[in-house]
Design an enzyme around this catalytic site. Structure first.
Site, mmCIF file in Angstrom:
data_model
loop_
_atom_site.group_PDB
_atom_site.id
_atom_site.type_symbol
_atom_site.label_atom_id
_atom_site.label_comp_id
_atom_site.label_asym_id
_atom_site.label_seq_id
_atom_site.Cartn_x
_atom_site.Cartn_y
_atom_site.Cartn_z
ATOM 1 N N GLN A 105 36.542 47.661 47.300
ATOM 2 C CA GLN A 105 36.568 46.361 48.187
ATOM 3 C C GLN A 105 36.445 45.221 47.493
ATOM 4 O O GLN A 105 35.259 44.700 47.467
ATOM 5 C CB GLN A 105 36.138 46.491 49.547
ATOM 6 C CG GLN A 105 36.030 45.346 50.154
ATOM 7 C CD GLN A 105 36.311 45.673 51.526
ATOM 8 O OE1 GLN A 105 36.297 46.881 52.158
ATOM 9 N NE2 GLN A 105 37.044 44.614 52.377
ATOM 10 N N PHE A 106 37.337 44.544 46.579
ATOM 11 C CA PHE A 106 36.947 43.426 45.696
ATOM 12 C C PHE A 106 36.835 42.306 46.624
ATOM 13 O O PHE A 106 36.255 41.349 45.976
ATOM 14 C CB PHE A 106 38.224 43.100 44.526
ATOM 15 C CG PHE A 106 39.559 42.567 45.236
ATOM 16 C CD1 PHE A 106 39.466 41.250 45.387
ATOM 17 C CD2 PHE A 106 40.411 43.413 45.954
ATOM 18 C CE1 PHE A 106 40.282 40.568 45.964
ATOM 19 C CE2 PHE A 106 41.745 42.555 46.729
ATOM 20 C CZ PHE A 106 41.666 41.319 46.428
ATOM 21 N N THR A 107 36.870 42.341 47.675
ATOM 22 C CA THR A 107 36.591 41.097 48.498
ATOM 23 C C THR A 107 35.425 40.995 48.787
ATOM 24 O O THR A 107 34.965 39.744 49.409
ATOM 25 C CB THR A 107 37.611 41.037 49.957
ATOM 26 O OG1 THR A 107 37.180 42.251 50.605
ATOM 27 C CG2 THR A 107 39.058 41.141 49.876
#
Length: 145
Positions: A78-80
């Site tokens: 989850q790069f966010t």
């Protein structure tokens, strides 16, 4: 690396209307490699998380770890989690590791959990995933190393 850890009764990941991973009781771990993270960062986080005492004991106190309960882990990239919202309403993600490094560290993190005896399922790096969970508690922990 950053992680959001959720104690779950169950969790699953669906890609293109197909369930690709699912677990029963355990942890849903959303993980993000950050700029400058290395193998040591992934290993360190993978060693800490299974030891978190966030599961109830016989008295209902959070005294048991994932290792103690024998639960599973669902690991989702989850790069966010690298979002920077300090400059307005549109988050920036430049603090996230480049995709090539992010995927390598994500896979290393999952392997390190497995090496500790944890049953691990994973999402699909870079895919548009639908993550479903039944949060237990709810218990949600944010970690960074």
């Amino acid at each position: 690396m950053r992680a959001v850890i959720q104690r779950v009764r169950s969790a699953s990941v669906t890609v293109d209307r197909r369930v690709i991973a699912e677990i029963g009781p355990g942890l849903l771990i959303l993980v993000c490699a950050m700029q400058g993270d290395d193998d040591n960062a992934a290993r360190k986080l993978a060693v800490r998380i299974p030891k978190l005492r966030i599961f109830g004991d016989d008295a209902g106190k959070m005294n048991r770890s994932l290792l103690d309960t024998g639960g599973s882990a669902l690991v989702v990239s989850q790069f966010t989690l690298a979002a920077d919202t300090s400059r307005g309403n549109r988050p920036g993600f430049s603090a996230a590791a480049p995709p090539r490094d992010g995927e390598r560290l994500y896979q290393l993190f999952a392997r390190e959990l497995t090496a500790q005896g944890i049953t691990v399922e994973t999402g699909e790096f870079g895919a548009d995933m639908a993550v479903a969970l039944v949060n237990d508690g709810p218990v949600t922990i944010w970690m960074e190393n």
